[in-house]
Motif scaffolding. Structure first.
Motif, short mmCIF file in Angstrom:
data_model
loop_
_atom_site.label_atom_id
_atom_site.label_comp_id
_atom_site.label_asym_id
_atom_site.label_seq_id
_atom_site.Cartn_x
_atom_site.Cartn_y
_atom_site.Cartn_z
N VAL A 1 -41.23 -49.98 -12.94
CA VAL A 1 -41.57 -51.17 -13.71
C VAL A 1 -40.60 -51.35 -14.88
N VAL A 2 -40.27 -50.25 -15.55
CA VAL A 2 -39.28 -50.31 -16.63
C VAL A 2 -37.93 -50.79 -16.11
N TYR A 3 -37.56 -50.30 -14.93
CA TYR A 3 -36.29 -50.72 -14.32
C TYR A 3 -36.31 -52.21 -13.96
N MET A 4 -37.47 -52.70 -13.53
CA MET A 4 -37.61 -54.12 -13.24
C MET A 4 -37.35 -54.97 -14.49
N ILE A 5 -37.83 -54.49 -15.64
CA ILE A 5 -37.72 -55.26 -16.87
C ILE A 5 -36.31 -55.21 -17.45
N THR A 6 -35.70 -54.02 -17.44
CA THR A 6 -34.44 -53.82 -18.15
C THR A 6 -33.20 -53.84 -17.26
N SER A 7 -33.37 -53.65 -15.94
CA SER A 7 -32.23 -53.49 -15.01
C SER A 7 -31.34 -52.32 -15.43
N HIS A 8 -31.91 -51.37 -16.13
CA HIS A 8 -31.18 -50.18 -16.61
C HIS A 8 -32.03 -48.95 -16.33
N TRP A 9 -31.40 -47.89 -15.79
CA TRP A 9 -32.12 -46.66 -15.43
C TRP A 9 -31.71 -45.52 -16.36
N PRO A 10 -32.52 -45.23 -17.38
CA PRO A 10 -32.18 -44.17 -18.33
C PRO A 10 -32.81 -42.82 -18.02
N PHE A 11 -33.47 -42.69 -16.87
CA PHE A 11 -34.31 -41.52 -16.59
C PHE A 11 -33.60 -40.41 -15.82
N GLY A 12 -32.34 -40.59 -15.48
CA GLY A 12 -31.60 -39.56 -14.76
C GLY A 12 -31.67 -39.74 -13.26
N GLU A 13 -30.75 -39.04 -12.57
CA GLU A 13 -30.65 -39.20 -11.12
C GLU A 13 -31.82 -38.58 -10.37
N GLY A 14 -32.39 -37.51 -10.91
CA GLY A 14 -33.52 -36.86 -10.26
C GLY A 14 -34.72 -37.79 -10.12
N PRO B 1 -33.88 -39.10 3.89
CA PRO B 1 -32.72 -39.98 3.73
C PRO B 1 -32.72 -40.74 2.41
N SER B 2 -33.88 -41.20 1.97
CA SER B 2 -33.95 -41.91 0.70
C SER B 2 -33.61 -40.99 -0.47
N LEU B 3 -34.06 -39.73 -0.39
CA LEU B 3 -33.75 -38.76 -1.44
C LEU B 3 -32.26 -38.42 -1.46
N MET B 4 -31.67 -38.30 -0.29
CA MET B 4 -30.27 -37.87 -0.21
C MET B 4 -29.30 -38.94 -0.70
N TYR B 5 -29.55 -40.19 -0.34
CA TYR B 5 -28.56 -41.24 -0.58
C TYR B 5 -28.91 -42.15 -1.75
N ARG B 6 -29.99 -41.85 -2.44
CA ARG B 6 -30.31 -42.58 -3.66
C ARG B 6 -29.51 -41.96 -4.79
N LYS B 7 -28.89 -42.76 -5.64
CA LYS B 7 -28.04 -42.23 -6.71
C LYS B 7 -27.97 -43.20 -7.88
N THR B 8 -27.41 -42.73 -8.97
CA THR B 8 -27.19 -43.57 -10.13
C THR B 8 -25.70 -43.85 -10.29
N THR B 9 -25.38 -45.04 -10.76
CA THR B 9 -24.00 -45.44 -11.00
C THR B 9 -23.91 -46.08 -12.38
N VAL B 10 -22.91 -45.68 -13.14
CA VAL B 10 -22.73 -46.18 -14.51
C VAL B 10 -21.78 -47.37 -14.48
N HIS B 11 -22.22 -48.47 -15.09
CA HIS B 11 -21.37 -49.65 -15.26
C HIS B 11 -21.38 -50.02 -16.74
N GLY B 12 -20.44 -49.47 -17.47
CA GLY B 12 -20.40 -49.69 -18.91
C GLY B 12 -21.58 -49.01 -19.58
N SER B 13 -22.42 -49.80 -20.24
CA SER B 13 -23.60 -49.25 -20.91
C SER B 13 -24.84 -49.30 -20.03
N ILE C 1 -26.87 -48.31 -16.45
CA ILE C 1 -26.96 -47.37 -15.33
C ILE C 1 -27.82 -47.99 -14.25
N GLN C 2 -27.30 -48.05 -13.04
CA GLN C 2 -28.04 -48.58 -11.90
C GLN C 2 -28.55 -47.44 -11.03
N CYS C 3 -29.74 -47.63 -10.49
CA CYS C 3 -30.34 -46.70 -9.53
C CYS C 3 -30.36 -47.42 -8.19
#
Length: 321
Positions: free
Chosen positions: A91-104, A167-179, A181-183
């Protein structure tokens, strides 16, 4: 890439005006007009799911005698509770489009829906099969239908569900674009294979097994002189609610495989609605336990916890008779 719960990752290498430079289209960007409505709905799902499933776990685990049927119901409640517990991160990601919680947590939160989907439908297969065996082979069922075996079946169910979620666990990842972070998920060329495997193993085959068991039950009950449908009402309602909640999601995910042949906006809207309906399935079970087969006003006059206990106890008593 893959269609995950709260973002749409296009697997094509072609970039058009609808995609970002990374080939990713976030369904729930902050500028979306539907974001706030979806956030509100998912918050309601989260609150009701946590409260309702906690109550079912408490009643089945501590206030009722442990039986095969209570094991099915408490396992279903645990599956729904785990999903609802991780829903706030999305829900937080829906609001902010930013993932600050880490890749795990990116991997866990995004995979929770699929774990819930697999475990729920496999539990419905167990419940349907259990009911079918009770009606067709009552003597054998009385002698061999034990709590220990039910625990073993549930453990196997969780192992299979976890395996199909890998498969979802293996290939889900975070990517940094400036400030920011996308999940997101990057299956690459595996996208179609993963989607079809998930649909066939996690939906189509289990649903066919459930339909077969329900058909056998319906035919058998017609031949009985003194038949009662009470112990089958909750089972039927759980199956129908799961089917109604998940069919839209799977439909649009399958359409997305070859999205160039379909209207992209229709697919985007369908995925939004489908994902929210799929999430709603996680809080419907406690609601069904409370209200199914009873007058609404009469139900409201009774305490919630005692009503759930009475509903499940009636189901168990009738089944045992």
């Amino acid at each position: 890439m893959d269609v995950e719960y709260f973002d749409y990752d296009n697997y094509t290498a072609d970039i058009d005006s609808n995609l970002t430079t990374e080939g990713t289209l976030n369904l729930y960007s902050a500028s979306s007009s539907s974001t706030y409505a979806l956030v509100a709905v998912n918050i309601i799902i989260c609150v009701l799911g946590l409260a309702g499933n906690s109550l079912v776990i408490w009643i089945c685990g501590w206030k009722m005698k442990t039986t095969v049927i209570t094991i099915w119901y408490i396992s279903l409640a645990i599956s729904n509770f785990l999903f609802c517990a991780l829903l706030p991160f999305e829900v937080v990601y829906m609001i902010t489009s930013h993932w600050p919680f880490g890749e795990g947590l990116c991997k866990l939160a995004s995979s929770a829906l699929f774990l819930n989907m697999h475990s729920s439908v496999f539990l419905l297969v167990l419940i349907s099969t259990d009911r079918c065996i009770m009606v067709l082979f009552p003597v054998w069922s009385h002698n061999h239908r034990k709590v220990g075996k039910a625990f073993g079946a549930v453990i196997l169910m969780w192992v299979l569900s976890a395996f199909l979620t890998v498969p979802s666990l293996m290939y889900r990842k975070t990517t940094v674009h400036g400030s920011v972070i996308q999940c997101h998920t990057d299956y690459g060329v595996r996208h179609k294979a993963v989607v079809l495997t998930r649909f066939i193993c996690g939906f189509l085959i289990p649903i066919l097994m459930i339909v077969f068991c329900c058909s056998v039950l319906a035919i058998k009950l017609r031949s009985l002189t003194h038949k009662s449908t009470k112990p089958y009402k909750i089972m039927a309602a759980l199956i129908l609610s799961f089917f109604a909640c998940w069919v839209p999601y799977h439909t649009f995910v399958l359409l997305e495989i070859d999205f160039k042949k379909h209207n992209l906006e229709v697919i985007k809207t369908g995925l939004k609605v489908g994902a929210t309906l799929a999430a709603a399935n996680s809080f419907l079970s406690p609601v069904l336990y409370v209200f199914i087969g009873n007058d609404f006003k009469k139900t409201l006059r009774r305490s919630l916890s005692s009503r759930i206990e009475d509903a499940l106890a009636e189901d168990i008593r009738t089944a045992l008779r």
